[in-house]
Design an enzyme around this catalytic site. Structure first.
Site, PDB file in Angstrom:
ATOM      1  N   ASP A   1       0.854  -1.174   0.000  1.00 29.50           N
ATOM      2  CA  ASP A   1       0.000   0.000   0.000  1.00 29.50           C
ATOM      3  C   ASP A   1       0.903   1.242   0.000  1.00 29.50           C
ATOM      4  O   ASP A   1       2.113   1.148   0.236  1.00 29.50           O
ATOM      5  CB  ASP A   1      -0.890  -0.032   1.241  1.00 29.50           C
ATOM      6  CG  ASP A   1      -1.835   1.154   1.299  1.00 29.50           C
ATOM      7  OD1 ASP A   1      -2.324   1.562   0.248  1.00 29.50           O
ATOM      8  OD2 ASP A   1      -2.073   1.666   2.409  1.00 29.50           O
TER       9      ASP A   1
ATOM     10  N   GLU B   1      -4.324  19.668  -0.044  1.00 26.29           N
ATOM     11  CA  GLU B   1      -5.120  20.864   0.189  1.00 26.29           C
ATOM     12  C   GLU B   1      -4.811  21.456   1.566  1.00 26.29           C
ATOM     13  O   GLU B   1      -4.658  22.668   1.720  1.00 26.29           O
ATOM     14  CB  GLU B   1      -6.609  20.516   0.089  1.00 26.29           C
ATOM     15  CG  GLU B   1      -7.022  19.916  -1.236  1.00 26.29           C
ATOM     16  CD  GLU B   1      -7.353  20.978  -2.265  1.00 26.29           C
ATOM     17  OE1 GLU B   1      -8.532  21.226  -2.509  1.00 26.29           O
ATOM     18  OE2 GLU B   1      -6.399  21.571  -2.810  1.00 26.29           O
TER      19      GLU B   1
ATOM     20  N   LYS C   1      -8.421  16.178 -13.725  1.00 21.36           N
ATOM     21  CA  LYS C   1      -7.123  16.430 -13.067  1.00 21.36           C
ATOM     22  C   LYS C   1      -6.978  17.878 -12.592  1.00 21.36           C
ATOM     23  O   LYS C   1      -5.868  18.398 -12.519  1.00 21.36           O
ATOM     24  CB  LYS C   1      -5.953  16.056 -13.985  1.00 21.36           C
ATOM     25  CG  LYS C   1      -5.888  14.586 -14.361  1.00 21.36           C
ATOM     26  CD  LYS C   1      -4.679  14.311 -15.233  1.00 21.36           C
ATOM     27  CE  LYS C   1      -4.544  12.827 -15.515  1.00 21.36           C
ATOM     28  NZ  LYS C   1      -5.711  12.269 -16.226  1.00 21.36           N
TER      29      LYS C   1
ATOM     30  N   ARG D   1       5.157  17.169  -5.381  1.00 20.80           N
ATOM     31  CA  ARG D   1       3.869  17.097  -6.063  1.00 20.80           C
ATOM     32  C   ARG D   1       3.492  18.520  -6.485  1.00 20.80           C
ATOM     33  O   ARG D   1       3.303  19.390  -5.638  1.00 20.80           O
ATOM     34  CB  ARG D   1       2.819  16.505  -5.133  1.00 20.80           C
ATOM     35  CG  ARG D   1       3.206  15.129  -4.653  1.00 20.80           C
ATOM     36  CD  ARG D   1       2.453  14.696  -3.423  1.00 20.80           C
ATOM     37  NE  ARG D   1       1.055  14.434  -3.700  1.00 20.80           N
ATOM     38  CZ  ARG D   1       0.264  13.736  -2.906  1.00 20.80           C
ATOM     39  NH1 ARG D   1       0.746  13.229  -1.786  1.00 20.80           N
ATOM     40  NH2 ARG D   1      -0.990  13.532  -3.195  1.00 20.80           N
TER      41      ARG D   1
ATOM     42  N   THR E   1      -2.682   1.273  -4.532  1.00 20.59           N
ATOM     43  CA  THR E   1      -3.172   2.353  -3.680  1.00 20.59           C
ATOM     44  C   THR E   1      -4.529   2.838  -4.168  1.00 20.59           C
ATOM     45  O   THR E   1      -4.863   2.718  -5.347  1.00 20.59           O
ATOM     46  CB  THR E   1      -2.172   3.529  -3.672  1.00 20.59           C
ATOM     47  OG1 THR E   1      -2.707   4.602  -2.921  1.00 20.59           O
ATOM     48  CG2 THR E   1      -1.885   4.015  -5.083  1.00 20.59           C
ATOM     49  N   GLY E   2      -5.298   3.374  -3.259  1.00 16.94           N
ATOM     50  CA  GLY E   2      -6.578   3.979  -3.606  1.00 16.94           C
ATOM     51  C   GLY E   2      -6.446   5.444  -3.939  1.00 16.94           C
ATOM     52  O   GLY E   2      -7.447   6.109  -4.230  1.00 16.94           O
TER      53      GLY E   2
END
EC number: 7.6.2.1
Length: 1093
Positions: free
Chosen positions: A426, A548, A595, A643, A723-724
């Protein structure tokens, strides 16, 4: 059509797909040839499947209508809302445990042998020589299973007994979780677990929204915003829920936990009120209420006939949690096959003896007696020694100071840790801490890092100070120049104004909500704002993504703070303490297709309408104005493992917004192609947007993740990340953790929805070489539906695979696919409830105790505190467990083979008589007190020091080949046993003088000494306990000679003649083996010996 691996096969026309199945049927073999070549197996399997389907027919899942507060109105009967993790019940415990033991050939064989001793004509020796070892094995197994079963029962009872408030016509009543029925109205307090799938009807929050934690469902630790049904939220009081006539229509249970379709209908109004229900109105089982005092929900979607693990009949995860499966190690399966081979040798030897006897008299009775005489070829002590050895390995793992906190929950498969080929892990909480830190802000001409954030703070403070000093209009005086700029020729802005615009955009464009803890009494149903503490210390931020939260926390650190937000507005506090209020006109959430996310806000002080948007660089590069730095800087940040998000804005006039709103509302009311029409309207705004900034956020990895992944990769393991999380996030973590090296290409599998699209995309992927694969769960589902085998072949060739947006059932399916397609051993590592199915499906499951709870840890075979501990667990303990068990099992078989060889020589010399060579205590003592301790001390042996195994993980590759226990090594031990057994028995027969009892004394003593010397020959690294075991066993045997006058001539064994004869036979049986071992180590040393030297 199977996906061919040749270039031509991929170019076939789509129409060929419909022709091949019929062609295959035409070529299928018929008649007797078909039946002999496998048709009988097909017929038997089909009949068994038909019987199982008849006996265990599952309930068909279908859509349902649930009436509010009236469970009795439900048309179908639903099972209890209870969790059951137990393997057995009162009636199936003993039969179930016995079946699991006797399904192995070794135990079944000894059961038959032991039962045969009740027949007088077949009785060879004393009953205890057969039943004592078998009874010991069964007693230990039953006790262990009973303890585990009782613990599972206690855990289930604790969860099923949790109390919840049920709303009835007479008021609130307390009910157990297991007594909740479909249609009940349940009040769920803050920090309570959702006991079943529910629809969110009402909350004490005025805004009609609350947060839930879903870490046990999808692995994400961020809170999710849920919205109550507006029709029931508007009711004056809770009791009014019983004054309305309403029902919920819900779709049939699906495997997708990210979507839901339903309707809420109130029939007693004129006209009837119909309200659509989506994922925002649902609460899935095993989630937890995170904020807000009370929820009132209507239980629905329950079907307990499908599940019994971890969540109360959770239909939205059909098959996600499987019934308890018994895991059997590869070593046990290999030993089971060797045991069958030994049985065939036993039968063949017995037939040969009866044949040489001439089949005289009742030959069948002689055959069975020979089978019993040679039964030690298959030693019952093998099972006992292995089980005790596995318990010792588990104890060593838990006592290892280098991996503190490690727990072995399945003590039957420690050797699996040394045979793994695929490691599936995971992401969130396993590889990463899920803690985002803002690292970089780039404005095109200037870049700010963590060491220059104070400059942003100063510029922002100066900017807002100038705005405030210009008059009471706040931002009004500064608005006209900005509006003029949009129509006038472009004027280059100052760095200060650009920083101001960028920080404001980041502070407004998000889905973050500030949360304040209440100071009032916990029992109050409603509380005023005065009962809340709105200080900065009491504020926490919640959002659907940690990115966020990191961005909003950064804006707070530089002076622009989000202090309040609801569904229609948000408030910011400037560095000078001024409160700015913005009205939220529209919100466009992030989707994997677009996206990007956006928000349209109106500044209440200036009435200025602005459309802010942020997203991935691939999505934003086409909607922002021309620039020459975005692509390059995004690449630079990505290489640093950050990211990235691109932030842009567009100013709208009132007329432009009203036109957009009309078209947007009309698109949302469309019945057909609603999603496409809504997206088209939103895209009409996404043109020529002003590029404001580029942000870089780092997801902090767990400690030592990079070196651990590198070690495992060098050990030959192929690592898959399931992964989710979103595709961009998963790709970024794969690169930053070095799961995918920086020099390695990454192929992102395009979204596919049909067989043809999957065919073309697989064709494109096949042309890539040495390329990591990144694929989403939806595309994976399509590929597995049409091209399961072909996809597995292509994916297994990749150095790394990343599967994102994976549901728990998909994780388990991928594990099963690898097991079935490759036949290799798999290991699953996870830390959340959504990883349980994957952990259970793998050959070896490792659970990590983290922020997402202990559910994965409790369901796993091994539990570790951190991912970095898996390196030592596999390369050190996996290696030693497998090597030790292989040596121990082969030595135990050698101990049985050597005495059976001596029995065969003895019977051959004495006219093939079925008379035992050793009787009574000699046979029991040989397998216990005389040789048990030295043989079992092999569990302390090690070929490589732990430091060396960690330093050279490449040594692990040899373990996956299974060379420590193979047909070759087994045959070597068989030849050694035949040689030594023949020497011992022949030497005793040649050297004895007068009485037969001397043969027994000489041969048995030489046999015990040979076994002790063979243990010393097998040991690679001596431990002081090994020497103690050798001396203790020898002392026990010498001491027992005085009490064995029934079997030995005491006067003879004290003479010098006895000593030299035993010594001569022992030297002849062992010395050649020592010489051969010495020559082999000199001429062909193993790889680990070179490192040790």
């Amino acid at each position: 059509m199977p996906l061919m691996m040749s270039e031509e096969g991929f170019e076939n026309d789509e129409s060929d797909y419909h022709k091949l199945p019929r062609a295959r049927i035409m070529r299928r073999k018929r008649g007797l040839e078909w039946f002999v070549c496998g048709g009988w197996k097909f017929l038997c399997t089909s009949c068994c499947d038909w019987l199982i389907n008849i006996c265990q027919r599952k309930r068909e899942l279908k859509a349902r209508t649930v009436w509010l507060g009236y469970p009795e109105k439900c048309e179908e009967k639903h099972p209890r809302n209870s969790i059951k993790n137990q393997k057995y019940n009162v009636f199936t415990f003993i039969p179930g445990v016995l079946y699991e033991q006797f399904k192995f050939f070794l135990n079944l064989y000894f059961l038959v042998v032991s039962c045969s001793q009740f027949v007088p004509a077949l009785k060879i020796g004393y009953l205890y020589t057969y039943w004592a070892p078998l009874g010991f094995v069964l007693a230990v197994t039953i006790m262990r299973e009973a303890i585990d079963e009782f613990r599972r029962f206690q855990r289930d009872k604790e969860v099923n007994s949790q109390l919840y408030s049920k709303l009835t016509v007479r008021g609130k009543v307390q009910v157990k979780s297991s007594d909740i029925q479909v249609g009940d109205l349940i009040i769920v307090e803050k920090n309570q677990r959702i006991p079943s799938d529910m629809v969110f009807l009402r909350t004490s929050e005025k805004a009609g929204s609350c947060f839930i934690r879903t870490d046990q469902l999808d692995g994400e630790t961020d809170w999710k915003l849920k919205v109550a049904v507006s029709c029931t939220q508007r009711l004056p009081a809770l009791g009014d829920l019983f004054s309305i006539n309403a029902y919920v229509y819900a779709q049939k249970p699906q495997q997708d936990i990210h979507s839901f379709e339903g309707t809420f209908t109130r029939e007693d109004s004129d006209p009837p009120i119909h309200e659509s229900l989506s994922i925002e109105n649902t609460l899935w089982a095993s989630t937890v209420v995170a904020s807000g005092l009370k929820w009132v929900s209507c239980r629905q979607h329950i079907d307990g006939s499908w599940f019994c693990m971890h969540s109360a009949s959770l239909c939205l995860l059909v098959g996600a949690f499987n019934p308890f499966t018994f895991k059997v190690g590869l070593l046990d399966l290999e030993l089971n096959q060797l045991t069958k081979a030994l049985f065939l040798a036993l039968v063949a030897l017995s037939v040969v003896m009866v044949t040489l006897q001439g089949f005289s008299g009742p030959w069948y009775r002689s055959l069975f007696r020979f089978l019993l005489l040679f039964s030690y070829i298959i030693p019952i002590s093998l099972r006992v020694n292995l089980d005790m050895g596995k318990a010792a390995y588990g104890w060593m793992i838990m006592k290892d100071e280098n991996i503190p906190g490690t727990v072995v929950r399945t003590s039957t498969i420690p050797e699996e840790l040394g045979r793994l080929v695929y490691l599936l892990t995971d992401k969130t909480g396993t590889l990463t801490r899920n803690e985002m830190v803002f690292k970089r802000l780039h404005l095109g001409t200037v870049s700010y890092g963590t060491d220059t954030m104070d400059e942003i703070q100063n510029q922002l403070m100066n900017s807002y100070s100038q705005v405030q000093s210009q008059g009471g209009g706040n931002n009004a005086s500064s608005t006209p120049p900005r509006k003029a700029q949009s129509s006038a020729p472009k004027v280059r802005k100052s760095v200060s104004s650009r920083v101001h615009e960028a920080v404001k955009a980041v502070a407004l464009c998000h889905n973050v909500t500030p949360v304040y803890e209440a100071r009032g009494a916990a029992g109050e149903t409603e509380f005023a704002e005065a009962d809340q503490d709105f200080s900065d210390d009491n504020r926490t931020y919640q959002a659907s993504s940690p990115d966020e939260v990191a961005l909003v926390q950064w804006t707070e650190s530089v002076g622009l703070t989000l202090v309040n937000r609801d569904l229609t507005s948000m408030q910011l506090r400037t560095p000078s303490g001024q409160i700015l209020t913005y009205c939220i006109l529209q919100t466009f959430p992030f989707t994997s297709e677009s996206k990007r996310m956006g928000v349209i806000v109106r500044d209440e002080s200036t009435a200025e309408i602005t459309f802010y948007m942020k997203g991935a660089d691939v999505a934003m590069s086409t909607v922002v104005q021309y620039n020459d730095w975005l692509e390059e800087e995004c690449g630079n940040m990505a290489r640093e493992g950050l990211r990235t998000l691109v932030v842009a804005k567009r100013a709208l006039t009132e007329e432009q917004y009203q036109d957009f709103e009309n078209r947007y509302n009309q698109a949302k009311l469309s019945v057909h192609d609603r999603t496409l029409k809504v997206a088209a309207v939103v895209e009409s705004l996404e043109r020529e947007m002003e590029l404001l900034c580029l942000t870089g956020v780092e997801d902090q990895l767990q400690a030592d993740v990079r070196p651990t992944l590198e070690m495992l990769r060098n050990a030959g393991l192929k690592i898959w990340m399931l992964t989710g999380d979103k595709l961009e996030t998963a790709t970024c973590i794969a690169k930053s953790s070095h799961l995918v090296s920086r020099t390695q290409d990454t192929h992102v599998f395009r979204p596919v929805t049909s067989r043809g699209e999957a065919h073309l995309e697989l064709n494109a992927f096949r042309r890539k070489h040495d390329c990591a694969l990144v694929i989403s769960g939806d595309s994976l589902e399509v590929c597995l539906k049409y091209y399961e085998r072909e996809f597995a072949e292509l994916a297994c060739q990749c150095p790394a695979v990343v599967c994102c947006r994976c549901a728990p059932t998909q994780k388990a399916r991928i594990v099963k696919l690898l097991r079935q397609h490759t036949g290799r051993r798999t290991c699953a590592v996870g830390d959340g409830g959504n990883d349980v199915s994957m952990i259970q499906a793998a050959d070896c499951g490792i659970g990590i105790e983290g922020k997402e709870g202990r559910q994965a840890s409790l369901a796993a075979d091994f539990s570790v505190p951190q991912f970095r501990h898996t390196g030592r667990l596999l390369t050190v303990h996996g290696r030693s467990s497998y090597k030790r068990s292989a040596a121990l099992s082969q030595f135990v078989m050698h101990r049985g083979l050597i005495i059976s060889t001596m029995q065969a020589v003895f019977s051959s010399v004495f006219y093939f008589a079925s008379v035992p060579l050793y009787q009574g205590f000699l046979m029991v003592g040989y397998a216990t007190v005389y040789t048990m301790f030295p043989v079992f001390s092999l569990v302390l042996d090690q070929d490589v020091k732990p430091e060396m195994a960690m330093l050279y993980p490449e040594l692990y590759k040899d373990l996956t080949k299974g060379r420590s226990l193979s047909c070759k090594t087994f045959l070597v031990w068989v030849l050694i046993s035949i040689y030594q057994g023949g020497i011992l028995m022949s030497g005793a027969l040649v050297l004895f003088e007068s009485e037969f009892v001397h043969v027994v004394a000489i041969s048995f003593t030489a046999l015990v000494l040979t076994e002790l010397l063979m243990v010393a020959l097998t040991v690679r690294t001596w431990h002081w306990l090994m020497a103690v075991a050798e001396l203790l066993s020898l002392g026990c045997y010498v001491a027992s000679l005085a009490f064995l006058n029934k079997y030995f001539d005491v006067a003879f064994i004290t003479t010098v003649t006895f000593v030299w004869k035993v010594s001569a036979i022992t030297v002849v049986s062992c010395l050649p083996l020592y010489v051969l071992k010495y020559l082999k180590r000199k001429l062909s040393p193993p790889s680990y010996s070179k490192l040790s030297s």
